[in-house]
Design a protein around this motif. Structure first.
Motif, PDB file in Angstrom:
ATOM      1  N   MET A  31       1.784   0.106   2.563  1.00  0.00           N
ATOM      2  CA  MET A  31       2.296  -0.180   1.213  1.00  0.00           C
ATOM      3  C   MET A  31       1.109  -0.392   0.271  1.00  0.00           C
ATOM      4  O   MET A  31       0.759  -1.525  -0.060  1.00  0.00           O
ATOM      5  CB  MET A  31       3.184  -1.435   1.246  1.00  0.00           C
ATOM      6  CG  MET A  31       4.577  -1.216   1.812  1.00  0.00           C
ATOM      7  SD  MET A  31       5.657  -0.163   0.794  1.00  0.00           S
ATOM      8  CE  MET A  31       5.619  -1.013  -0.775  1.00  0.00           C
ATOM      9  N   ALA A  78       1.083   0.800  -2.801  1.00  0.00           N
ATOM     10  CA  ALA A  78       1.548   0.801  -4.193  1.00  0.00           C
ATOM     11  C   ALA A  78       1.454  -0.594  -4.807  1.00  0.00           C
ATOM     12  O   ALA A  78       1.626  -1.597  -4.115  1.00  0.00           O
ATOM     13  CB  ALA A  78       2.997   1.285  -4.249  1.00  0.00           C
ATOM     14  N   ASP A 135       6.298  -6.973  -9.723  1.00  0.00           N
ATOM     15  CA  ASP A 135       7.027  -8.111  -9.167  1.00  0.00           C
ATOM     16  C   ASP A 135       8.256  -8.450 -10.015  1.00  0.00           C
ATOM     17  O   ASP A 135       9.178  -9.093  -9.539  1.00  0.00           O
ATOM     18  CB  ASP A 135       6.110  -9.332  -9.082  1.00  0.00           C
ATOM     19  CG  ASP A 135       5.054  -9.146  -7.994  1.00  0.00           C
ATOM     20  OD1 ASP A 135       5.359  -8.478  -6.985  1.00  0.00           O
ATOM     21  OD2 ASP A 135       3.925  -9.638  -8.157  1.00  0.00           O
ATOM     22  N   THR A 146      11.853  -8.105  -8.751  1.00  0.00           N
ATOM     23  CA  THR A 146      12.218  -6.832  -8.103  1.00  0.00           C
ATOM     24  C   THR A 146      12.395  -7.101  -6.608  1.00  0.00           C
ATOM     25  O   THR A 146      11.948  -8.141  -6.115  1.00  0.00           O
ATOM     26  CB  THR A 146      11.084  -5.802  -8.278  1.00  0.00           C
ATOM     27  OG1 THR A 146       9.893  -6.403  -7.773  1.00  0.00           O
ATOM     28  CG2 THR A 146      10.901  -5.397  -9.724  1.00  0.00           C
ATOM     29  N   PRO A 147      13.002  -6.171  -5.883  1.00  0.00           N
ATOM     30  CA  PRO A 147      13.051  -6.357  -4.422  1.00  0.00           C
ATOM     31  C   PRO A 147      11.638  -6.271  -3.853  1.00  0.00           C
ATOM     32  O   PRO A 147      10.857  -5.432  -4.307  1.00  0.00           O
ATOM     33  CB  PRO A 147      13.906  -5.180  -3.947  1.00  0.00           C
ATOM     34  CG  PRO A 147      13.854  -4.164  -5.040  1.00  0.00           C
ATOM     35  CD  PRO A 147      13.652  -4.926  -6.314  1.00  0.00           C
ATOM     36  N   ILE A 186       9.608  -4.895  -1.251  1.00  0.00           N
ATOM     37  CA  ILE A 186       9.782  -3.864  -0.211  1.00  0.00           C
ATOM     38  C   ILE A 186       9.028  -4.251   1.063  1.00  0.00           C
ATOM     39  O   ILE A 186       9.557  -4.164   2.176  1.00  0.00           O
ATOM     40  CB  ILE A 186       9.289  -2.491  -0.718  1.00  0.00           C
ATOM     41  CG1 ILE A 186       9.916  -2.174  -2.086  1.00  0.00           C
ATOM     42  CG2 ILE A 186       9.601  -1.387   0.283  1.00  0.00           C
ATOM     43  CD1 ILE A 186       9.270  -1.003  -2.819  1.00  0.00           C
ATOM     44  N   LEU A 187       7.789  -4.699   0.873  1.00  0.00           N
ATOM     45  CA  LEU A 187       6.957  -5.055   2.036  1.00  0.00           C
ATOM     46  C   LEU A 187       7.629  -6.157   2.857  1.00  0.00           C
ATOM     47  O   LEU A 187       7.731  -6.052   4.091  1.00  0.00           O
ATOM     48  CB  LEU A 187       5.566  -5.498   1.548  1.00  0.00           C
ATOM     49  CG  LEU A 187       4.557  -5.892   2.621  1.00  0.00           C
ATOM     50  CD1 LEU A 187       4.222  -4.704   3.530  1.00  0.00           C
ATOM     51  CD2 LEU A 187       3.268  -6.424   1.985  1.00  0.00           C
ATOM     52  N   PHE A 199      -0.989  -4.669   0.934  1.00  0.00           N
ATOM     53  CA  PHE A 199      -2.196  -4.872   0.134  1.00  0.00           C
ATOM     54  C   PHE A 199      -2.072  -6.170  -0.652  1.00  0.00           C
ATOM     55  O   PHE A 199      -0.968  -6.609  -0.951  1.00  0.00           O
ATOM     56  CB  PHE A 199      -2.396  -3.712  -0.854  1.00  0.00           C
ATOM     57  CG  PHE A 199      -3.085  -2.517  -0.247  1.00  0.00           C
ATOM     58  CD1 PHE A 199      -2.478  -1.796   0.766  1.00  0.00           C
ATOM     59  CD2 PHE A 199      -4.340  -2.125  -0.692  1.00  0.00           C
ATOM     60  CE1 PHE A 199      -3.108  -0.700   1.329  1.00  0.00           C
ATOM     61  CE2 PHE A 199      -4.979  -1.035  -0.134  1.00  0.00           C
ATOM     62  CZ  PHE A 199      -4.365  -0.320   0.873  1.00  0.00           C
ATOM     63  N   LYS A 240      -0.105 -14.283   2.383  1.00  0.00           N
ATOM     64  CA  LYS A 240       0.747 -13.098   2.169  1.00  0.00           C
ATOM     65  C   LYS A 240       1.060 -12.412   3.498  1.00  0.00           C
ATOM     66  O   LYS A 240       2.171 -11.941   3.733  1.00  0.00           O
ATOM     67  CB  LYS A 240      -0.002 -12.124   1.247  1.00  0.00           C
ATOM     68  CG  LYS A 240       0.846 -11.616   0.107  1.00  0.00           C
ATOM     69  CD  LYS A 240       0.021 -11.012  -0.999  1.00  0.00           C
ATOM     70  CE  LYS A 240      -0.036 -11.934  -2.197  1.00  0.00           C
ATOM     71  NZ  LYS A 240      -0.827 -11.405  -3.301  1.00  0.00           N
ATOM     72  N   LYS A 264       5.012 -12.196   4.403  1.00  0.00           N
ATOM     73  CA  LYS A 264       5.672 -10.891   4.324  1.00  0.00           C
ATOM     74  C   LYS A 264       5.877 -10.233   5.688  1.00  0.00           C
ATOM     75  O   LYS A 264       6.439  -9.151   5.780  1.00  0.00           O
ATOM     76  CB  LYS A 264       4.876  -9.962   3.414  1.00  0.00           C
ATOM     77  CG  LYS A 264       4.734 -10.520   1.987  1.00  0.00           C
ATOM     78  CD  LYS A 264       4.640  -9.417   0.984  1.00  0.00           C
ATOM     79  CE  LYS A 264       4.391  -9.968  -0.404  1.00  0.00           C
ATOM     80  NZ  LYS A 264       4.641  -8.972  -1.446  1.00  0.00           N
TER      81      LYS A 264
HETATM   82  N1  CTP Z   1       5.012  -5.281  -2.725  1.00  0.00           N
HETATM   83  C1  CTP Z   1       6.263  -4.767  -2.450  1.00  0.00           C
HETATM   84  N2  CTP Z   1       7.299  -5.009  -3.277  1.00  0.00           N
HETATM   85  C2  CTP Z   1       7.163  -5.778  -4.357  1.00  0.00           C
HETATM   86  C3  CTP Z   1       5.891  -6.326  -4.652  1.00  0.00           C
HETATM   87  C4  CTP Z   1       4.847  -6.054  -3.812  1.00  0.00           C
HETATM   88  O1  CTP Z   1       6.403  -4.072  -1.441  1.00  0.00           O
HETATM   89  N3  CTP Z   1       8.182  -5.998  -5.152  1.00  0.00           N
HETATM   90  C5  CTP Z   1       3.906  -5.007  -1.791  1.00  0.00           C
HETATM   91  C6  CTP Z   1       2.787  -4.191  -2.379  1.00  0.00           C
HETATM   92  O2  CTP Z   1       2.947  -2.820  -2.124  1.00  0.00           O
HETATM   93  C7  CTP Z   1       1.571  -4.744  -1.644  1.00  0.00           C
HETATM   94  C8  CTP Z   1       1.927  -6.188  -1.454  1.00  0.00           C
HETATM   95  O3  CTP Z   1       3.346  -6.242  -1.446  1.00  0.00           O
HETATM   96  O4  CTP Z   1       1.415  -4.151  -0.384  1.00  0.00           O
HETATM   97  C9  CTP Z   1       1.410  -7.027  -2.573  1.00  0.00           C
HETATM   98  O5  CTP Z   1       2.050  -8.228  -2.556  1.00  0.00           O
HETATM   99  P1  CTP Z   1       2.332  -9.080  -3.856  1.00  0.00           P
HETATM  100  O6  CTP Z   1       2.896 -10.361  -3.383  1.00  0.00           O
HETATM  101  O7  CTP Z   1       3.071  -8.352  -4.886  1.00  0.00           O
HETATM  102  O8  CTP Z   1       0.913  -9.208  -4.312  1.00  0.00           O
HETATM  103  P2  CTP Z   1       0.516  -9.545  -5.692  1.00  0.00           P
HETATM  104  O9  CTP Z   1       1.106  -8.611  -6.700  1.00  0.00           O
HETATM  105  O10 CTP Z   1      -0.939  -9.642  -5.594  1.00  0.00           O
HETATM  106  O11 CTP Z   1       1.339 -10.917  -5.759  1.00  0.00           O
HETATM  107  P3  CTP Z   1       0.993 -12.248  -6.423  1.00  0.00           P
HETATM  108  O12 CTP Z   1       1.155 -11.903  -7.849  1.00  0.00           O
HETATM  109  O13 CTP Z   1       2.040 -13.143  -5.882  1.00  0.00           O
HETATM  110  O14 CTP Z   1      -0.366 -12.570  -5.970  1.00  0.00           O
END
Ligand code: CTP
Length: 402
Positions: A275, A277, A281, A306-307, A309-310, A325, A339, A343
């Motif tokens: 993942m 992408a 959020d 948003t949902p 996905i990870l 990531f 994380k 996750k």
């Molecule tokens: N991800 C996902 N679905 C989301 C948000 C993130 O699958 N709605 C995945 C991204 O593809 C990535 C990882 O989760 O692999 C990033 O996690 P996230 O918690 O979104 O990281 P940040 O954006 O850095 O979050 P934060 O703002 O909480 O630090």
């Protein structure tokens, strides 16, 4: 150990004033342990003699497709080579190569090889900037050829401008990277594995023309997809941006987090899911059907989560080895560790996006890989392709440990 030790390099020299600089490159490659075979065009010999290269290289310089003791010198040289370094590359040689012409030994060897090729253009500014030269180089890059861009500086005849052959250090670094990439391409350790990769930032609509988005270029996710395909995996790439991919990669273009989720879930199971992408959020709760007009007053857009996905994949277990990531600006490793567990990922690739040349839209990245077994691997600043390699190495190792 030197990246050139024991490697066979064809040093293809074409006819420009910078041909004399290829003599130094030849000497340095031989000193670093490479087996160097120089191939000179007729024009190159007007600038530097065959004897000079023969004296410095690992074997005599080759100059002819027909007057050679080997009846098919281009095929032999092309097959044996680990790398072909075209230095300097004139506009003519670049044009012939782009057109697939094989009208002399150098041109024929380029067409008769499967080895990586590095091209180092050197010419006058007008020729360098000519659309034909630029189009030809773009085509060659799309085919996987490495182009070492020339520098600005003094040119033949006392002129100044862009087009001077790149510095030896840049040429040797590009050659070493191309050799390493070539060696990796012959690693087929992912044959039979389905790999699902996501890339790019999602766009969450506010109205038909505006969206909430982020700075992700998708380059890291694309690099993972290209690397996995080169290692023999069956790759699906779900992306929000379109870039060049090998034909074998299934490319699915999406826009929003919800579309990405559906595309990913539809394509499971997979042995490895990466993942990469930058999924938004939050998204606007109620995107407008029509373009929002300005009113001169403050406007509030309400966002909803948003949902994730990870996290959903982590809970479902449908992704064999799950890589996520994290882009952080502070408490980098602690946030990434949290994380990883929250996750349910097997590996988290974390980068400090506040550091220079790292993350969003750069061609380079510097990351740490954290895995559920507690291992940490630091990958110092390097190309996104090298980072992709490190990620897949780790994923393959974890799979094999199961
Ligand atoms: N991800 C996902 N679905 C989301 C948000 C993130 O699958 N709605 C995945 C991204 O593809 C990535 C990882 O989760 O692999 C990033 O996690 P996230 O918690 O979104 O990281 P940040 O954006 O850095 O979050 P934060 O703002 O909480 O630090």
């Amino acid at each position: 150990m030197s990246p050139f030790a024991g490697r066979r390099i064809v040093l293809a020299v074409s006819g420009g004033i910078a041909a004399y600089k290829a003599v130094e490159i030849c000497r340095r490659l031989v000193d670093a342990g490479a087996h160097v075979t120089p191939v000179l065009t007729h024009a190159a010999q007007r600038f530097v003699g065959e004897v000079t290269f023969s004296a410095l290289a690992s074997e005599r310089a080759r100059v002819s497709l027909f007057d050679d003791e080997d009846p098919i010198p281009h095929v032999t040289l092309g097959r044996q080579a680990d790398l072909i370094l075209v230095c300097p590359a004139t506009a003519r040689v670049i044009g012939s190569y782009a057109a697939g012409l094989s009208d002399d030994l150098l041109g024929a060897t380029l067409i008769a090889t499967r080895a990586p090729v590095v091209v180092c253009p050197a010419m006058h500014t007008e020729m360098w900037e000519h659309p034909a030269t630029q189009d030809n180089l773009r085509l060659l890059s799309e085919r996987g050829v490495t182009v070492v861009e020339p520098e600005e500086g003094r040119l033949a005849g006392g002129d100044e401008g862009a087009g001077r052959l790149a510095a030896p250090e840049s040429i040797l670094t590009a050659a070493a990277e191309a050799l390493a990439a070539g060696a990796r391409a012959s690693t087929r350790d992912m044959v039979g594995l389905r790999v699902l990769v996501t890339a790019g930032g999602t766009r969450e609509p506010i109205d038909p023309v505006r969206f909430v988005g982020n700075r992700s270029s998708g380059k890291q996710g694309y690099a993972v997809a290209v690397e996995a395909a080169a290692r023999g995996a069956k790759v699906t790439l779900v992306a929000t941006v379109q870039r060049q991919v090998p034909e074998s990669v299934e490319l699915v273009l999406v826009e929003t987090a919800e579309e990405m989720r559906t595309a990913v879930l539809d394509r499971l199971p997979a042995e490895v899911v990466v993942m990469a992408a930058a999924v938004a959020d939050y998204r606007p709760v109620a995107p407008a059907d029509e373009k929002i007009k300005k009113s001169g007053e403050d406007r509030t857009i309400t966002l909803e989560p948003t949902p994730d996905i990870l996290a959903e994949l982590g809970r479902s277990g449908a992704a064999g080895t799950l890589v996520g990531f994290a882009a952080e600006t502070s408490d980098v490793l602690a946030n990434a560790e949290a994380k990883l567990h929250a996750k349910g990922a097997d590996i988290i690739v974390v980068n400090d996006v506040s550091a220079p040349k790292v993350g969003f839209d750069h061609d380079t990245n510097e990351v740490t890989l954290l895995d559920a077994a507690g291992d940490r691997t630091a990958v110092p600043l390097t190309s996104k392709r090298d980072v992709a390699q490190a990620i897949l190495d780790r994923a393959v190792t974890l799979r094999n440990l199961r």
